[in-house]
Design a protein around this motif. Structure first.
Motif, PDB file in Angstrom:
ATOM      1  N   ALA A   1       0.829  -1.213   0.000  1.00  0.00           N
ATOM      2  CA  ALA A   1       0.000   0.000   0.000  1.00  0.00           C
ATOM      3  C   ALA A   1       0.860   1.258   0.000  1.00  0.00           C
ATOM      4  O   ALA A   1       0.503   2.273  -0.593  1.00  0.00           O
ATOM      5  N   ILE A   2       2.005   1.211   0.693  1.00  0.00           N
ATOM      6  CA  ILE A   2       2.949   2.336   0.701  1.00  0.00           C
ATOM      7  C   ILE A   2       4.070   2.018  -0.276  1.00  0.00           C
ATOM      8  O   ILE A   2       4.787   1.027  -0.116  1.00  0.00           O
ATOM      9  N   LYS A   3       4.204   2.819  -1.306  1.00  0.00           N
ATOM     10  CA  LYS A   3       5.207   2.580  -2.333  1.00  0.00           C
ATOM     11  C   LYS A   3       6.585   3.008  -1.844  1.00  0.00           C
ATOM     12  O   LYS A   3       6.731   4.009  -1.133  1.00  0.00           O
ATOM     13  N   LEU A   4       7.575   2.235  -2.226  1.00  0.00           N
ATOM     14  CA  LEU A   4       8.949   2.536  -1.831  1.00  0.00           C
ATOM     15  C   LEU A   4       9.392   3.880  -2.385  1.00  0.00           C
ATOM     16  O   LEU A   4       9.123   4.210  -3.532  1.00  0.00           O
ATOM     17  N   ARG A   5      10.069   4.644  -1.522  1.00  0.00           N
ATOM     18  CA  ARG A   5      10.634   5.942  -1.872  1.00  0.00           C
ATOM     19  C   ARG A   5       9.586   6.947  -2.327  1.00  0.00           C
ATOM     20  O   ARG A   5       9.899   7.892  -3.056  1.00  0.00           O
ATOM     21  N   SER A   6       8.346   6.729  -1.905  1.00  0.00           N
ATOM     22  CA  SER A   6       7.284   7.698  -2.149  1.00  0.00           C
ATOM     23  C   SER A   6       7.213   8.675  -0.982  1.00  0.00           C
ATOM     24  O   SER A   6       7.964   8.565  -0.008  1.00  0.00           O
ATOM     25  N   VAL A   7       6.301   9.634  -1.083  1.00  0.00           N
ATOM     26  CA  VAL A   7       6.120  10.578   0.015  1.00  0.00           C
ATOM     27  C   VAL A   7       5.664   9.843   1.277  1.00  0.00           C
ATOM     28  O   VAL A   7       6.130  10.120   2.389  1.00  0.00           O
TER      29      VAL A   7
ATOM     30  N   CYS B   1       6.319   6.754   2.050  1.00  0.00           N
ATOM     31  CA  CYS B   1       7.474   6.007   2.567  1.00  0.00           C
ATOM     32  C   CYS B   1       8.426   6.941   3.308  1.00  0.00           C
ATOM     33  O   CYS B   1       8.991   6.569   4.337  1.00  0.00           O
ATOM     34  N   ALA B   2       8.596   8.162   2.793  1.00  0.00           N
ATOM     35  CA  ALA B   2       9.454   9.138   3.463  1.00  0.00           C
ATOM     36  C   ALA B   2       8.898   9.497   4.836  1.00  0.00           C
ATOM     37  O   ALA B   2       9.643   9.584   5.824  1.00  0.00           O
ATOM     38  N   VAL B   3       7.577   9.701   4.913  1.00  0.00           N
ATOM     39  CA  VAL B   3       6.946  10.010   6.200  1.00  0.00           C
ATOM     40  C   VAL B   3       7.106   8.847   7.166  1.00  0.00           C
ATOM     41  O   VAL B   3       7.423   9.038   8.352  1.00  0.00           O
ATOM     42  N   TYR B   4       6.915   7.623   6.674  1.00  0.00           N
ATOM     43  CA  TYR B   4       7.050   6.430   7.516  1.00  0.00           C
ATOM     44  C   TYR B   4       8.486   6.286   8.017  1.00  0.00           C
ATOM     45  O   TYR B   4       8.726   5.953   9.177  1.00  0.00           O
ATOM     46  N   THR B   5       9.450   6.547   7.143  1.00  0.00           N
ATOM     47  CA  THR B   5      10.866   6.466   7.524  1.00  0.00           C
ATOM     48  C   THR B   5      11.203   7.494   8.602  1.00  0.00           C
ATOM     49  O   THR B   5      11.847   7.172   9.603  1.00  0.00           O
ATOM     50  N   MET B   6      10.770   8.734   8.389  1.00  0.00           N
ATOM     51  CA  MET B   6      11.064   9.787   9.359  1.00  0.00           C
ATOM     52  C   MET B   6      10.369   9.532  10.693  1.00  0.00           C
ATOM     53  O   MET B   6      10.929   9.817  11.756  1.00  0.00           O
ATOM     54  N   LEU B   7       9.148   8.976  10.639  1.00  0.00           N
ATOM     55  CA  LEU B   7       8.424   8.675  11.878  1.00  0.00           C
ATOM     56  C   LEU B   7       9.134   7.577  12.671  1.00  0.00           C
ATOM     57  O   LEU B   7       9.265   7.666  13.903  1.00  0.00           O
ATOM     58  N   GLN B   8       9.600   6.538  11.967  1.00  0.00           N
ATOM     59  CA  GLN B   8      10.367   5.486  12.656  1.00  0.00           C
ATOM     60  C   GLN B   8      11.653   6.044  13.253  1.00  0.00           C
ATOM     61  O   GLN B   8      11.993   5.755  14.412  1.00  0.00           O
ATOM     62  N   HIS B   9      12.359   6.825  12.458  1.00  0.00           N
ATOM     63  CA  HIS B   9      13.598   7.451  12.925  1.00  0.00           C
ATOM     64  C   HIS B   9      13.338   8.290  14.175  1.00  0.00           C
ATOM     65  O   HIS B   9      14.062   8.202  15.179  1.00  0.00           O
TER      66      HIS B   9
ATOM     67  N   ALA C   1      13.615  17.445 -20.445  1.00  0.00           N
ATOM     68  CA  ALA C   1      14.324  17.359 -19.171  1.00  0.00           C
ATOM     69  C   ALA C   1      14.041  16.034 -18.475  1.00  0.00           C
ATOM     70  O   ALA C   1      12.930  15.515 -18.516  1.00  0.00           O
ATOM     71  N   VAL C   2      15.067  15.488 -17.852  1.00  0.00           N
ATOM     72  CA  VAL C   2      14.960  14.244 -17.094  1.00  0.00           C
ATOM     73  C   VAL C   2      15.380  14.529 -15.657  1.00  0.00           C
ATOM     74  O   VAL C   2      16.467  15.064 -15.410  1.00  0.00           O
ATOM     75  N   SER C   3      14.510  14.186 -14.711  1.00  0.00           N
ATOM     76  CA  SER C   3      14.790  14.428 -13.287  1.00  0.00           C
ATOM     77  C   SER C   3      14.814  13.098 -12.548  1.00  0.00           C
ATOM     78  O   SER C   3      13.914  12.267 -12.711  1.00  0.00           O
ATOM     79  N   LEU C   4      15.841  12.904 -11.750  1.00  0.00           N
ATOM     80  CA  LEU C   4      15.965  11.709 -10.914  1.00  0.00           C
ATOM     81  C   LEU C   4      16.364  12.142  -9.510  1.00  0.00           C
ATOM     82  O   LEU C   4      17.016  13.175  -9.314  1.00  0.00           O
ATOM     83  N   ILE C   5      15.957  11.352  -8.532  1.00  0.00           N
ATOM     84  CA  ILE C   5      16.226  11.675  -7.128  1.00  0.00           C
ATOM     85  C   ILE C   5      17.247  10.691  -6.569  1.00  0.00           C
ATOM     86  O   ILE C   5      17.102   9.477  -6.724  1.00  0.00           O
ATOM     87  N   ASP C   6      18.266  11.226  -5.919  1.00  0.00           N
ATOM     88  CA  ASP C   6      19.289  10.420  -5.259  1.00  0.00           C
ATOM     89  C   ASP C   6      18.899  10.266  -3.791  1.00  0.00           C
ATOM     90  O   ASP C   6      19.037  11.191  -2.998  1.00  0.00           O
ATOM     91  N   HIS C   7      18.402   9.079  -3.439  1.00  0.00           N
ATOM     92  CA  HIS C   7      17.944   8.818  -2.070  1.00  0.00           C
ATOM     93  C   HIS C   7      19.109   8.272  -1.247  1.00  0.00           C
ATOM     94  O   HIS C   7      19.475   7.109  -1.376  1.00  0.00           O
ATOM     95  N   LYS C   8      19.662   9.115  -0.391  1.00  0.00           N
ATOM     96  CA  LYS C   8      20.715   8.651   0.511  1.00  0.00           C
ATOM     97  C   LYS C   8      20.230   8.604   1.958  1.00  0.00           C
ATOM     98  O   LYS C   8      21.024   8.425   2.877  1.00  0.00           O
ATOM     99  N   TYR C   9      18.918   8.758   2.139  1.00  0.00           N
ATOM    100  CA  TYR C   9      18.331   8.683   3.487  1.00  0.00           C
ATOM    101  C   TYR C   9      17.458   7.443   3.643  1.00  0.00           C
ATOM    102  O   TYR C   9      17.538   6.755   4.646  1.00  0.00           O
ATOM    103  N   MET C  10      16.650   7.127   2.625  1.00  0.00           N
ATOM    104  CA  MET C  10      15.755   5.971   2.696  1.00  0.00           C
ATOM    105  C   MET C  10      16.386   4.752   2.029  1.00  0.00           C
ATOM    106  O   MET C  10      17.053   4.872   1.006  1.00  0.00           O
ATOM    107  N   ALA C  11      16.143   3.596   2.628  1.00  0.00           N
ATOM    108  CA  ALA C  11      16.626   2.346   2.059  1.00  0.00           C
ATOM    109  C   ALA C  11      15.855   2.018   0.787  1.00  0.00           C
ATOM    110  O   ALA C  11      14.781   2.565   0.525  1.00  0.00           O
TER     111      ALA C  11
END
Length: 376
Positions: free
Chosen positions: A210-216, A218-226, A293-303
């Motif tokens: 239900a929660i997609k990886l590296r989505s908003v 997922c970011a909220v879930y990661t920060m809440l756990q942290h 234009a091509v945009s990509l995100i470098d996630h160095k905080y979330m697994a």
């Protein structure tokens, strides 16, 4: 043509997996060094401007791989020996002197949609290309570790719930300062443990949850756990501080509105850490302008395969492991001070030195266990 090309791509990926397994059988080191050039080889030369040397620049180079490795379901495989491997893209430069490719750039691509392409972030002039290679991501006992975590953390959570069941009905005990702190500590630890345990219900490594990886989400879930684990660390420090006040600084240990102050410290101090982790260590790279234009995100905080802090990163070491180590060190200092006071205390009555030492040892261990270990 596209259908035929897709079948060829799948065939190449399958061949890499088979070669990886066959090369790893019968050897202790299952890491395979085979790599495949998977893009056009691009040579870039950046002329230095006046006052700047030829290394004072950042090159964001977009390359579209020839073979699409597919999402996690396609690129991830478990061999018969239990080894889990994954095909990954890798930005590399060609070392003409040694005649081999070397990893010298930051590789950024969407693991769930690799077909978008790859951005190579480099700071030097050379020939670049995107390589395709298989890497071992964990051993066969990783599954055992996962089940072990579920069992042990589940038992710990049950024990914490029982602790609340015994503490809350006892009205007189609940009024004491140590009991109030224990209740707050236990509640925060239950919340952190439950959030970690139930994430498999909403988050799947193949991104089908239900929660997609590296989505908003997922970011909220990661920060809440942290955040919740940092709150737990804060309550551990408060437990040690309370033990120090009660047994070392007996006189003058009264703190007005102590529960308000302790709660403010425990719940407010950790707030900046997950915010810093996400907004500082998550970077967006854009190559091109307008519609191309091509945009990509470098996630160095979330697994990559779960909504938690990415291990073995600067964010993990500085914002999670360092607070944990500081918590342990601070509590060891408090423990040492309490142990010193108990050791220097004199007992009344005619008892032998051995019995006195045994009583002191029991007092130190029971004090520490009551304050920290039992709750953990």
């Amino acid at each position: 043509i596209n259908a035929e090309y897709g079948e060829v791509a799948k065939s190449i990926v399958s061949d890499i997996m088979r070669n990886l397994e066959s090369d790893g059988n019968g050897t202790e080191d299952k890491t395979v060094e085979k790599t495949y050039v998977n893009s056009l080889i691009t040579e870039v030369t950046v002329n230095p401007t006046a006052g700047n040397d030829d290394t004072d620049f950042e090159l964001d180079l977009f390359l579209r791989p020839t073979i699409d490795i597919g999402d996690t379901n396609t690129s991830l495989n478990t061999s018969t020996s239990g080894t889990r491997v994954q095909i990954q893209y890798l930005c590399a430069m060609y070392n003409e002197a040694e005649g081999r490719w070397e990893e010298s750039c930051t590789t950024i691509y969407d693991t769930m949609n690799p077909s978008k392409g790859v951005i190579c972030v480099c700071n030097h002039n050379t020939s670049f290309a995107v390589l395709m290679s298989a890497y071992e991501i964990d051993r066969g006992y990783a599954v055992v570790q996962s089940y072990l975590t579920w069992v042990l953390l589940g038992i710990s959570t049950l024990g914490l719930a029982l602790t609340l069941c015994f503490l809350l009905p006892a009205a007189e005990l609940r009024k004491t300062r140590s009991a109030k702190i224990n209740v707050c500590f236990t509640v925060s630890l239950i919340l952190a443990s439950l959030l970690f345990l139930v994430q498999d219900l909403f988050i799947k490594s193949d991104n089908s949850g239900a929660i997609k990886l590296r989505s908003v989400g997922c970011a909220v879930y990661t920060m809440l756990q942290h955040y919740l684990w940092l709150v737990v660390f804060m309550w551990m420090i408060i437990e040690g501080f309370l033990m120090y006040l009660s047994l070392v600084q007996v006189f003058g240990s009264h703190i007005s509105k102590y529960m308000l102050k302790f709660n403010l410290a425990a719940w407010l101090i950790p707030i900046p850490f997950p915010l810093i982790g996400y907004f500082v260590f998550t970077k967006s790279y854009t190559v091109g302008e307008g519609a191309t234009a091509v945009s990509l995100i470098d996630h160095k905080y979330m697994a990559e395969t779960m909504c938690f802090i990415k291990p073995e990163t600067i964010a993990f070491y500085t914002l999670f492991l360092t607070p944990l180590c500081l918590c342990i060190i601070i509590n060891l200092v408090f423990f040492g001070l309490v142990g010193k006071v108990i050791k220097n205390s004199k007992s009344t009555g005619n008892i032998s030195d051995n019995e006195q030492m045994l009583r002191q040892l029991k007092a130190v261990v029971s004090t520490q266990s009551t304050g920290e270990i039992a709750d953990c």
